[in-house]
Motif scaffolding. Structure first.
Motif, PDB file in Angstrom:
ATOM      1  N   ILE A  31       0.842  -1.197   0.000  1.00 20.91           N
ATOM      2  CA  ILE A  31       0.000   0.000   0.000  1.00 20.91           C
ATOM      3  C   ILE A  31       0.880   1.252   0.000  1.00 20.91           C
ATOM      4  O   ILE A  31       0.663   2.191  -0.770  1.00 20.91           O
ATOM      5  CB  ILE A  31      -0.974  -0.006   1.197  1.00 20.91           C
ATOM      6  CG1 ILE A  31      -2.050  -1.079   0.972  1.00 20.91           C
ATOM      7  CG2 ILE A  31      -1.619   1.362   1.393  1.00 20.91           C
ATOM      8  CD1 ILE A  31      -2.932  -1.344   2.181  1.00 20.91           C
ATOM      9  N   ALA A  32       1.898   1.263   0.859  1.00 19.57           N
ATOM     10  CA  ALA A  32       2.798   2.418   0.928  1.00 19.57           C
ATOM     11  C   ALA A  32       3.544   2.619  -0.397  1.00 19.57           C
ATOM     12  O   ALA A  32       3.755   3.755  -0.828  1.00 19.57           O
ATOM     13  CB  ALA A  32       3.795   2.234   2.073  1.00 19.57           C
ATOM     14  N   SER A  33       3.917   1.534  -1.048  1.00 20.96           N
ATOM     15  CA  SER A  33       4.657   1.625  -2.308  1.00 20.96           C
ATOM     16  C   SER A  33       3.787   2.039  -3.485  1.00 20.96           C
ATOM     17  O   SER A  33       4.310   2.393  -4.536  1.00 20.96           O
ATOM     18  CB  SER A  33       5.316   0.283  -2.625  1.00 20.96           C
ATOM     19  OG  SER A  33       6.270  -0.027  -1.650  1.00 20.96           O
ATOM     20  N   SER A  34       2.486   1.981  -3.318  1.00 14.74           N
ATOM     21  CA  SER A  34       1.596   2.352  -4.415  1.00 14.74           C
ATOM     22  C   SER A  34       1.309   3.853  -4.451  1.00 14.74           C
ATOM     23  O   SER A  34       0.744   4.352  -5.418  1.00 14.74           O
ATOM     24  CB  SER A  34       0.272   1.589  -4.295  1.00 14.74           C
ATOM     25  OG  SER A  34      -0.479   2.071  -3.186  1.00 14.74           O
ATOM     26  N   LYS A  35       1.715   4.562  -3.415  1.00 19.02           N
ATOM     27  CA  LYS A  35       1.428   6.002  -3.317  1.00 19.02           C
ATOM     28  C   LYS A  35       2.606   6.822  -3.848  1.00 19.02           C
ATOM     29  O   LYS A  35       3.745   6.589  -3.459  1.00 19.02           O
ATOM     30  CB  LYS A  35       1.163   6.384  -1.860  1.00 19.02           C
ATOM     31  CG  LYS A  35      -0.025   5.678  -1.261  1.00 19.02           C
ATOM     32  CD  LYS A  35      -0.155   5.996   0.215  1.00 19.02           C
ATOM     33  CE  LYS A  35      -1.292   5.211   0.833  1.00 19.02           C
ATOM     34  NZ  LYS A  35      -1.384   5.416   2.282  1.00 19.02           N
ATOM     35  N   PRO A  36       2.318   7.793  -4.717  1.00 13.59           N
ATOM     36  CA  PRO A  36       3.408   8.640  -5.204  1.00 13.59           C
ATOM     37  C   PRO A  36       3.869   9.600  -4.099  1.00 13.59           C
ATOM     38  O   PRO A  36       3.055  10.159  -3.376  1.00 13.59           O
ATOM     39  CB  PRO A  36       2.777   9.403  -6.368  1.00 13.59           C
ATOM     40  CG  PRO A  36       1.320   9.401  -6.085  1.00 13.59           C
ATOM     41  CD  PRO A  36       1.035   8.145  -5.310  1.00 13.59           C
ATOM     42  N   THR A  37       5.174   9.748  -3.959  1.00 13.93           N
ATOM     43  CA  THR A  37       5.740  10.637  -2.951  1.00 13.93           C
ATOM     44  C   THR A  37       6.750  11.565  -3.634  1.00 13.93           C
ATOM     45  O   THR A  37       7.128  11.355  -4.794  1.00 13.93           O
ATOM     46  CB  THR A  37       6.465   9.843  -1.852  1.00 13.93           C
ATOM     47  OG1 THR A  37       7.554   9.132  -2.456  1.00 13.93           O
ATOM     48  CG2 THR A  37       5.540   8.858  -1.150  1.00 13.93           C
ATOM     49  N   LEU A  38       7.204  12.561  -2.900  1.00 16.95           N
ATOM     50  CA  LEU A  38       8.228  13.455  -3.431  1.00 16.95           C
ATOM     51  C   LEU A  38       9.490  12.662  -3.766  1.00 16.95           C
ATOM     52  O   LEU A  38      10.078  12.847  -4.841  1.00 16.95           O
ATOM     53  CB  LEU A  38       8.542  14.570  -2.424  1.00 16.95           C
ATOM     54  CG  LEU A  38       9.674  15.513  -2.827  1.00 16.95           C
ATOM     55  CD1 LEU A  38       9.299  16.290  -4.086  1.00 16.95           C
ATOM     56  CD2 LEU A  38      10.014  16.463  -1.688  1.00 16.95           C
ATOM     57  N   GLY A  39       9.892  11.760  -2.886  1.00 21.36           N
ATOM     58  CA  GLY A  39      11.071  10.933  -3.134  1.00 21.36           C
ATOM     59  C   GLY A  39      10.934  10.098  -4.393  1.00 21.36           C
ATOM     60  O   GLY A  39      11.895   9.927  -5.156  1.00 21.36           O
ATOM     61  N   PHE A  40       9.736   9.566  -4.624  1.00 25.31           N
ATOM     62  CA  PHE A  40       9.458   8.780  -5.829  1.00 25.31           C
ATOM     63  C   PHE A  40       9.735   9.614  -7.072  1.00 25.31           C
ATOM     64  O   PHE A  40      10.440   9.180  -7.987  1.00 25.31           O
ATOM     65  CB  PHE A  40       7.993   8.308  -5.792  1.00 25.31           C
ATOM     66  CG  PHE A  40       7.517   7.642  -7.054  1.00 25.31           C
ATOM     67  CD1 PHE A  40       7.818   6.318  -7.307  1.00 25.31           C
ATOM     68  CD2 PHE A  40       6.748   8.341  -7.969  1.00 25.31           C
ATOM     69  CE1 PHE A  40       7.364   5.696  -8.465  1.00 25.31           C
ATOM     70  CE2 PHE A  40       6.289   7.732  -9.122  1.00 25.31           C
ATOM     71  CZ  PHE A  40       6.599   6.401  -9.372  1.00 25.31           C
ATOM     72  N   PHE A  41       9.200  10.844  -7.104  1.00 24.48           N
ATOM     73  CA  PHE A  41       9.369  11.677  -8.291  1.00 24.48           C
ATOM     74  C   PHE A  41      10.795  12.212  -8.432  1.00 24.48           C
ATOM     75  O   PHE A  41      11.300  12.338  -9.552  1.00 24.48           O
ATOM     76  CB  PHE A  41       8.341  12.808  -8.304  1.00 24.48           C
ATOM     77  CG  PHE A  41       6.983  12.328  -8.731  1.00 24.48           C
ATOM     78  CD1 PHE A  41       6.724  11.967 -10.038  1.00 24.48           C
ATOM     79  CD2 PHE A  41       5.965  12.201  -7.799  1.00 24.48           C
ATOM     80  CE1 PHE A  41       5.485  11.494 -10.423  1.00 24.48           C
ATOM     81  CE2 PHE A  41       4.721  11.733  -8.171  1.00 24.48           C
ATOM     82  CZ  PHE A  41       4.477  11.378  -9.493  1.00 24.48           C
ATOM     83  N   VAL A  42      11.477  12.494  -7.327  1.00 26.18           N
ATOM     84  CA  VAL A  42      12.872  12.939  -7.410  1.00 26.18           C
ATOM     85  C   VAL A  42      13.732  11.832  -8.009  1.00 26.18           C
ATOM     86  O   VAL A  42      14.524  12.064  -8.935  1.00 26.18           O
ATOM     87  CB  VAL A  42      13.401  13.376  -6.021  1.00 26.18           C
ATOM     88  CG1 VAL A  42      14.914  13.535  -6.033  1.00 26.18           C
ATOM     89  CG2 VAL A  42      12.731  14.668  -5.577  1.00 26.18           C
ATOM     90  N   LEU A  43      13.582  10.609  -7.497  1.00 30.13           N
ATOM     91  CA  LEU A  43      14.354   9.487  -8.033  1.00 30.13           C
ATOM     92  C   LEU A  43      13.968   9.186  -9.478  1.00 30.13           C
ATOM     93  O   LEU A  43      14.827   8.886 -10.314  1.00 30.13           O
ATOM     94  CB  LEU A  43      14.155   8.238  -7.184  1.00 30.13           C
ATOM     95  CG  LEU A  43      14.889   8.200  -5.853  1.00 30.13           C
ATOM     96  CD1 LEU A  43      14.505   6.961  -5.062  1.00 30.13           C
ATOM     97  CD2 LEU A  43      16.388   8.251  -6.057  1.00 30.13           C
ATOM     98  N   LEU A  44      12.684   9.274  -9.784  1.00 28.93           N
ATOM     99  CA  LEU A  44      12.208   8.964 -11.118  1.00 28.93           C
ATOM    100  C   LEU A  44      12.735   9.969 -12.141  1.00 28.93           C
ATOM    101  O   LEU A  44      13.233   9.578 -13.208  1.00 28.93           O
ATOM    102  CB  LEU A  44      10.681   8.951 -11.131  1.00 28.93           C
ATOM    103  CG  LEU A  44      10.026   8.290 -12.317  1.00 28.93           C
ATOM    104  CD1 LEU A  44      10.403   6.819 -12.380  1.00 28.93           C
ATOM    105  CD2 LEU A  44       8.523   8.434 -12.225  1.00 28.93           C
ATOM    106  N   ILE A  45      12.668  11.241 -11.827  1.00 29.08           N
ATOM    107  CA  ILE A  45      13.152  12.260 -12.760  1.00 29.08           C
ATOM    108  C   ILE A  45      14.677  12.197 -12.872  1.00 29.08           C
ATOM    109  O   ILE A  45      15.231  12.338 -13.970  1.00 29.08           O
ATOM    110  CB  ILE A  45      12.634  13.652 -12.353  1.00 29.08           C
ATOM    111  CG1 ILE A  45      11.116  13.703 -12.596  1.00 29.08           C
ATOM    112  CG2 ILE A  45      13.349  14.759 -13.109  1.00 29.08           C
ATOM    113  CD1 ILE A  45      10.415  14.914 -12.044  1.00 29.08           C
ATOM    114  N   SER A  46      15.358  11.946 -11.748  1.00 28.09           N
ATOM    115  CA  SER A  46      16.815  11.765 -11.802  1.00 28.09           C
ATOM    116  C   SER A  46      17.165  10.585 -12.705  1.00 28.09           C
ATOM    117  O   SER A  46      18.091  10.660 -13.526  1.00 28.09           O
ATOM    118  CB  SER A  46      17.383  11.526 -10.406  1.00 28.09           C
ATOM    119  OG  SER A  46      17.163  12.633  -9.583  1.00 28.09           O
ATOM    120  N   SER A  47      16.432   9.506 -12.557  1.00 26.07           N
ATOM    121  CA  SER A  47      16.643   8.331 -13.385  1.00 26.07           C
ATOM    122  C   SER A  47      16.387   8.644 -14.856  1.00 26.07           C
ATOM    123  O   SER A  47      17.132   8.188 -15.736  1.00 26.07           O
ATOM    124  CB  SER A  47      15.718   7.204 -12.926  1.00 26.07           C
ATOM    125  OG  SER A  47      15.762   6.134 -13.824  1.00 26.07           O
ATOM    126  N   ALA A  48      15.353   9.428 -15.135  1.00 25.84           N
ATOM    127  CA  ALA A  48      15.042   9.798 -16.523  1.00 25.84           C
ATOM    128  C   ALA A  48      16.169  10.638 -17.127  1.00 25.84           C
ATOM    129  O   ALA A  48      16.530  10.444 -18.295  1.00 25.84           O
ATOM    130  CB  ALA A  48      13.726  10.561 -16.576  1.00 25.84           C
TER     131      ALA A  48
END
Length: 172
Positions: A31-48
């Motif tokens: 459940i916690a992993s299904s929610k978008p967080t600031l950390g999720f988007f920072v890592l995702l954009i860095s990865s992109a």
């Protein structure tokens, strides 16, 4: 006879089953992993950014590194878990998180490509868009390994290996 040989080599031979992660703990983690967080988007954009620059520079190692940094595995596992346990809310939330993540990555890559004036396709890019049956086999085996290791406490360190195996599979 085989048993006696094994016992003479190892002392006592028995099947050791790893302890399972408690069901409620596993459910709460998904459940916690299904929610978008600031950390999720920072890592995702860095990865992109890393992946786009790796593709532009035609570097396989950089692209693989970017795929390991990308946090999309968690919402994908949450989506699969939601499907397995028929939890509609978890399925929707995971799918929305994955959708927003994909849009963020595509937008980031498009902005970087536009900003750099990229108008050519490197071999690394074309190689990532032509999967075959071997890649499907790798993806299925990695999914089984990832899912199983998420449910066993002692095997959670295998996730890095799963991420590397998945990173080698062409994503498209």
């Amino acid at each position: 006879m085989l048993r006696q040989l094994l016992e003479s080599l190892s002392g006592h031979w028995a099947v050791h089953l790893e302890s399972r992660v408690p069901r409620t703990e596993l459910y709460e983690a998904r459940i916690a992993s299904s929610k978008p967080t600031l950390g999720f988007f920072v890592l995702l954009i860095s990865s992109a950014v890393i992946a786009t620059l790796g593709l532009v520079s035609n570097s396989t190692a950089v692209v693989i590194g970017a795929m390991i940094v990308a946090p999309l595995m968690d919402p994908i596992l949450s989506l699969a878990f939601g499907l397995a346990v028929s939890d509609g809310k978890l399925i929707r939330r995971s799918a929305v998180t994955i959708g927003f993540g994909v849009m963020a990555v595509v937008a980031t890559a498009a902005l970087i490509s536009w900003g750099l004036g990229i108008s050519y396709v490197q071999s690394e890019i074309t190689g990532r868009t032509s999967p075959n049956l071997i890649d499907l086999g790798i993806a299925i085996a990695a999914a089984v390994a990832g899912s199983f290791s998420m449910t066993r406490k002692q095997l959670s360190n295998s996730i890095a290996g799963v991420a590397i195996a998945v990173a080698l599979v062409p994503p498209l």
